[in-house]
Design a protein around this motif. Structure first.
Motif, PDB file in Angstrom:
ATOM      1  N   SER A   1     -42.567   4.969-103.510  1.00 20.59           N
ATOM      2  CA  SER A   1     -42.716   3.717-103.690  1.00 20.59           C
ATOM      3  C   SER A   1     -42.175   2.997-102.440  1.00 20.59           C
ATOM      4  CB  SER A   1     -41.664   3.339-104.845  1.00 20.59           C
ATOM      5  OG  SER A   1     -40.309   3.615-104.304  1.00 20.59           O
ATOM      6  N   VAL A   2     -41.775   3.811-101.302  1.00 19.66           N
ATOM      7  CA  VAL A   2     -41.330   3.432-100.053  1.00 19.66           C
ATOM      8  C   VAL A   2     -42.597   3.385 -99.047  1.00 19.66           C
ATOM      9  CG1 VAL A   2     -39.626   3.549 -98.063  1.00 19.66           C
ATOM     10  CG2 VAL A   2     -39.063   4.361-100.475  1.00 19.66           C
ATOM     11  N   THR A   3     -43.171   2.169 -98.711  1.00 29.54           N
ATOM     12  CA  THR A   3     -44.365   2.086 -97.982  1.00 29.54           C
ATOM     13  C   THR A   3     -44.119   0.853 -97.303  1.00 29.54           C
ATOM     14  OG1 THR A   3     -45.285   0.616 -99.637  1.00 29.54           O
ATOM     15  CG2 THR A   3     -45.730   3.164 -99.716  1.00 29.54           C
ATOM     16  N   GLY A   4     -45.212   0.262 -96.437  1.00 28.76           N
ATOM     17  CA  GLY A   4     -45.171  -0.679 -95.500  1.00 28.76           C
ATOM     18  C   GLY A   4     -43.852  -0.980 -94.690  1.00 28.76           C
ATOM     19  N   THR A   5     -43.336  -2.379 -94.609  1.00 25.17           N
ATOM     20  CA  THR A   5     -42.342  -2.442 -93.911  1.00 25.17           C
ATOM     21  C   THR A   5     -40.952  -1.793 -94.389  1.00 25.17           C
ATOM     22  OG1 THR A   5     -41.752  -4.345 -95.417  1.00 25.17           O
ATOM     23  CG2 THR A   5     -42.968  -4.849 -93.450  1.00 25.17           C
ATOM     24  N   ARG A   6     -40.796  -1.446 -95.672  1.00 27.31           N
ATOM     25  CA  ARG A   6     -39.693  -0.703 -96.009  1.00 27.31           C
ATOM     26  C   ARG A   6     -39.653   0.597 -95.176  1.00 27.31           C
ATOM     27  NH1 ARG A   6     -37.856   0.469-101.579  1.00 27.31           N
ATOM     28  NH2 ARG A   6     -39.946   0.660-101.867  1.00 27.31           N
ATOM     29  N   MET A   7     -40.807   1.392 -95.267  1.00 26.74           N
ATOM     30  CA  MET A   7     -41.115   2.706 -94.463  1.00 26.74           C
ATOM     31  C   MET A   7     -40.647   2.318 -93.164  1.00 26.74           C
ATOM     32  SD  MET A   7     -41.542   5.777 -94.610  1.00 26.74           S
ATOM     33  CE  MET A   7     -42.155   6.525 -96.041  1.00 26.74           C
ATOM     34  N   ALA A   8     -41.436   1.457 -92.421  1.00 26.86           N
ATOM     35  CA  ALA A   8     -41.173   1.207 -91.176  1.00 26.86           C
ATOM     36  C   ALA A   8     -39.586   1.214 -90.715  1.00 26.86           C
ATOM     37  CB  ALA A   8     -41.779   0.002 -90.798  1.00 26.86           C
ATOM     38  N   THR A   9     -39.015   0.552 -91.604  1.00 29.13           N
ATOM     39  CA  THR A   9     -37.420   0.387 -91.465  1.00 29.13           C
ATOM     40  C   THR A   9     -36.861   1.613 -91.341  1.00 29.13           C
ATOM     41  OG1 THR A   9     -37.542  -1.877 -92.224  1.00 29.13           O
ATOM     42  CG2 THR A   9     -35.449  -0.677 -92.245  1.00 29.13           C
ATOM     43  N   VAL A  10     -37.201   2.611 -92.449  1.00 27.45           N
ATOM     44  CA  VAL A  10     -36.338   3.813 -92.558  1.00 27.45           C
ATOM     45  C   VAL A  10     -36.818   4.603 -91.427  1.00 27.45           C
ATOM     46  CG1 VAL A  10     -36.671   5.754 -94.076  1.00 27.45           C
ATOM     47  CG2 VAL A  10     -36.569   3.760 -95.107  1.00 27.45           C
ATOM     48  N   ARG A  11     -38.268   4.833 -91.099  1.00 27.65           N
ATOM     49  CA  ARG A  11     -38.651   5.494 -89.722  1.00 27.65           C
ATOM     50  C   ARG A  11     -37.858   5.086 -88.531  1.00 27.65           C
ATOM     51  NH1 ARG A  11     -44.878   5.735 -91.342  1.00 27.65           N
ATOM     52  NH2 ARG A  11     -44.978   7.630 -92.548  1.00 27.65           N
ATOM     53  N   ARG A  12     -37.711   3.726 -88.158  1.00 27.43           N
ATOM     54  CA  ARG A  12     -36.762   3.184 -87.276  1.00 27.43           C
ATOM     55  C   ARG A  12     -35.646   3.905 -87.097  1.00 27.43           C
ATOM     56  NH1 ARG A  12     -39.905  -1.538 -88.024  1.00 27.43           N
ATOM     57  NH2 ARG A  12     -37.931  -2.523 -88.984  1.00 27.43           N
ATOM     58  N   THR A  13     -34.968   3.649 -88.349  1.00 25.78           N
ATOM     59  CA  THR A  13     -33.557   4.063 -88.472  1.00 25.78           C
ATOM     60  C   THR A  13     -33.307   5.558 -88.122  1.00 25.78           C
ATOM     61  OG1 THR A  13     -33.054   2.541 -90.296  1.00 25.78           O
ATOM     62  CG2 THR A  13     -31.770   4.485 -89.891  1.00 25.78           C
ATOM     63  N   ALA A  14     -34.434   6.293 -88.652  1.00 21.88           N
ATOM     64  CA  ALA A  14     -34.212   7.825 -88.494  1.00 21.88           C
ATOM     65  C   ALA A  14     -34.708   8.270 -86.970  1.00 21.88           C
ATOM     66  CB  ALA A  14     -35.361   8.474 -89.138  1.00 21.88           C
ATOM     67  N   GLN A  15     -35.415   7.654 -86.299  1.00 19.79           N
ATOM     68  CA  GLN A  15     -35.632   7.844 -85.018  1.00 19.79           C
ATOM     69  C   GLN A  15     -34.676   7.525 -84.028  1.00 19.79           C
ATOM     70  OE1 GLN A  15     -39.255   5.335 -84.237  1.00 19.79           O
ATOM     71  NE2 GLN A  15     -40.844   6.834 -85.242  1.00 19.79           N
ATOM     72  N   ARG A  16     -33.924   6.482 -84.157  1.00 18.66           N
ATOM     73  CA  ARG A  16     -32.861   6.134 -83.496  1.00 18.66           C
ATOM     74  C   ARG A  16     -31.599   7.360 -83.430  1.00 18.66           C
ATOM     75  NH1 ARG A  16     -33.212   0.762 -85.651  1.00 18.66           N
ATOM     76  NH2 ARG A  16     -31.437   1.035 -87.257  1.00 18.66           N
ATOM     77  N   MET A  17     -31.730   8.101 -84.368  1.00 10.75           N
ATOM     78  CA  MET A  17     -30.705   9.268 -84.710  1.00 10.75           C
ATOM     79  C   MET A  17     -31.408  10.508 -84.131  1.00 10.75           C
ATOM     80  SD  MET A  17     -29.277   8.600 -88.719  1.00 10.75           S
ATOM     81  CE  MET A  17     -28.759   6.956 -88.927  1.00 10.75           C
ATOM     82  N   GLY A  18     -32.594  10.679 -83.715  1.00  5.36           N
ATOM     83  CA  GLY A  18     -32.996  11.861 -82.846  1.00  5.36           C
ATOM     84  C   GLY A  18     -33.208  12.937 -83.949  1.00  5.36           C
TER      85      GLY A  18
END
Length: 369
Positions: free
Chosen positions: A149-166
Motif C-alpha cells: 500500500s506504500v506507493t508514490g509520495t509516501r514511498m518517496a518519503t520512506v526512501r529519502r528517510t532511509a537514504q539519510r541513514m546510509g
C-alpha cells in the motif's frame, strides 16, 4: 500448561467474519474440527517433548543473557546451525556470554546508535500505515519494511528517510497489505465475530485466557459456538493499539487443559512462557488455517497497521489468515506470542506479527499452567 482457541469478531470493518482481515477470503477447511471449540479439546492426545524443545531451550538461554546485558547488546539470535548467539560490545561481556555456553558476537554498530535510528524513524514516519521497523542483531542494521500500500509520495518519503541513514538501514518490501487479523487456535465467537483463544492462564487461582487486544476491543461475551449457546468467557481487559492483548475470564466449567491444539487429533503441552529470538523455529495454531510453522525474523518490531501502531512485536515468516488472530505462537513447550496481524496468506506465504506473551502475563499478573 496452556491451550489454544479461536474467535471471530463482528465489528465495523470486519471482512469475511474476521476483525481486521488482510484478505476477504476465509478458508472453510475442516469446519467441524475448527469450530468444535473447547468441548473437543479433551479428545485430543497430548504429545510429548517436541522436536523444537532443544531449540526453544537454546533460544530461552540466549534471550535471558541478552536481557541481562540490557543496553550493552543489540539482541540475541540463532545462527544457521541453530546455535544461540548474543551480541556484545566489550570483551568482559563476551567472556561472560561464552562462559554461559552461548556464542558472543561483537556488534558492528553500537546499541545506542541503532536505538537513535529507530527513534528517528518514529519521528520521521510516525504512524505511516504499511511501514514498520526492527533491529537485526545479526547484521547490526535497522530493517525498514513497507507493504504494497506504500506507493508514490509516501514511498518517496520512506526512501529519502532511509537514504539519510546510509547503510545502517536496509529497506525490505513486504507483498500484500499489512493488517490486523482475527482468530486462532480453537474457535471462539462473539457478536457475530470469530477470533482465537491464545493461552489458558491463571491469575490469583482463577481461570482466564489470553487473546488479541483487537479481538477483546470488539467482543465482550465469548462463546465456543457461533449460536452463542456455550459460554466460554467475558473480556475483562483489552489493549489495542499500542499493544495487542486481552484478558478474558473463563466461564464456569469452560476452562480447558493447558494445551495447544495441533489440529491433527493431538495437542501440545505448554509448560512455560519465554522470549522469542531471531532465527528461532516457531509454530502457530489457528482456527482458520490450523498449524503453520516458520522462523522469527525480528523482535521488538514496530508495526504501523491501518488500525493503529503496535510496538514490541515478534516478526515471523509464519503464515496466517483472517480468523487466526489471538491464537498461540510457541516453540517446543514454551509459549511465545499471540497472533496479531500481517500480510499474505497460507497459499502464497506471508509475514505475520505476534504480541509477545510475556508482556500480558506480567501486566495481568497471570501465569501459564
Amino acid at each position: 500448561m496452556v491451550r489454544a482457541s479461536a474467535v471471530a469478531a463482528g465489528s465495523a470493518g470486519l471482512v469475511a467474519g474476521s476483525l481486521y482481515a488482510v484478505q476477504a477470503q476465509d478458508q472453510e477447511g475442516s469446519t467441524q474440527e475448527r469450530q468444535a471449540g473447547l468441548a473437543g479439546t479433551q479428545a485430543r492426545q497430548r504429545t510429548g517433548p517436541s522436536p523444537g524443545s532443544q531449540g526453544a531451550a537454546a533460544a530461552n538461554r540466549a534471550a535471558a543473557l541478552a536481557q541481562r546485558l540490557g543496553a550493552r547488546t543489540t539482541g540475541a539470535y540463532l545462527d544457521s546451525a541453530g546455535r544461540p548467539v548474543v551480541t556484545v560490545t566489550n570483551a568482559t561481556d563476551a567472556a561472560a556470554v561464552r562462559a554461559a555456553g552461548v556464542t558472543p558476537k561483537m556488534t558492528q554498530r553500537s546499541p545506542a546508535s541503532l536505538k537513535r535510528l529507530t527513534s528517528t524513524l518514529q519521528r520521521s514516519l510516525g504512524t505511516t500505515a504499511g511501514t514498520g521497523w526492527a533491529v537485526d542483531p545479526a547484521t547490526s542494521q535497522v530493517i525498514l519494511w513497507t507493504d504494497g500500500s506504500v506507493t508514490g509520495t509516501r514511498m518517496a518519503t520512506v526512501r529519502r528517510t532511509a537514504q539519510r541513514m546510509g547503510t545502517a538501514v536496509r529497506m525490505v518490501r513486504i507483498p500484500g497489505k499489512l493488517s490486523a487479523l482475527a482468530a486462532g487456535g480453537d474457535a471462539i465467537f462473539g457478536g457475530g465475530s470469530r477470533c482465537s483463544l491464545g493461552f489458558n492462564v491463571k491469575r490469583a487461582g482463577q481461570d482466564f485466557f489470553l487473546t488479541a487486544g483487537h479481538c477483546g476491543n470488539a467482543v465482550q461475551e465469548w462463546t465456543a459456538d457461533q449460536q452463542g449457546a456455550q459460554a466460554v468467557g467475558t473480556t475483562e481487559e483489552s489493549s489495542f493499539p499500542g499493544d495487542d492483548f486481552a484478558l478474558v475470564r473463563s466461564a464456569p466449567g469452560a476452562a480447558g487443559e493447558g494445551e495447544v491444539n495441533l489440529f491433527n487429533g493431538q495437542s501440545r503441552d505448554i509448560t512455560e512462557a519465554g522470549e522469542a529470538v531471531v532465527g528461532q523455529q516457531v509454530v502457530r495454531s489457528g482456527s482458520t488455517t490450523g498449524v503453520s510453522t516458520g522462523s522469527v525474523t525480528a523482535v521488538d518490531a514496530t508495526v504501523n497497521f491501518p488500525e493503529g501502531t503496535v510496538t514490541g512485536m515478534i516478526q515471523t515468516t509464519v503464515c496466517a489468515e483472517p480468523g487466526d488472530s489471538g491464537g498461540p505462537l510457541f516453540s517446543g513447550t514454551t509459549a511465545l506470542g499471540l497472533t496479531s496481524g500481517g500480510s499474505g496468506d497460507c497459499q502464497t506465504g506471508g509475514v505475520t506479527f505476534f504480541q509477545p506473551v510475556t508482556e500480558p502475563l506480567e501486566n495481568f499478573g497471570a501465569e501459564v499452567f
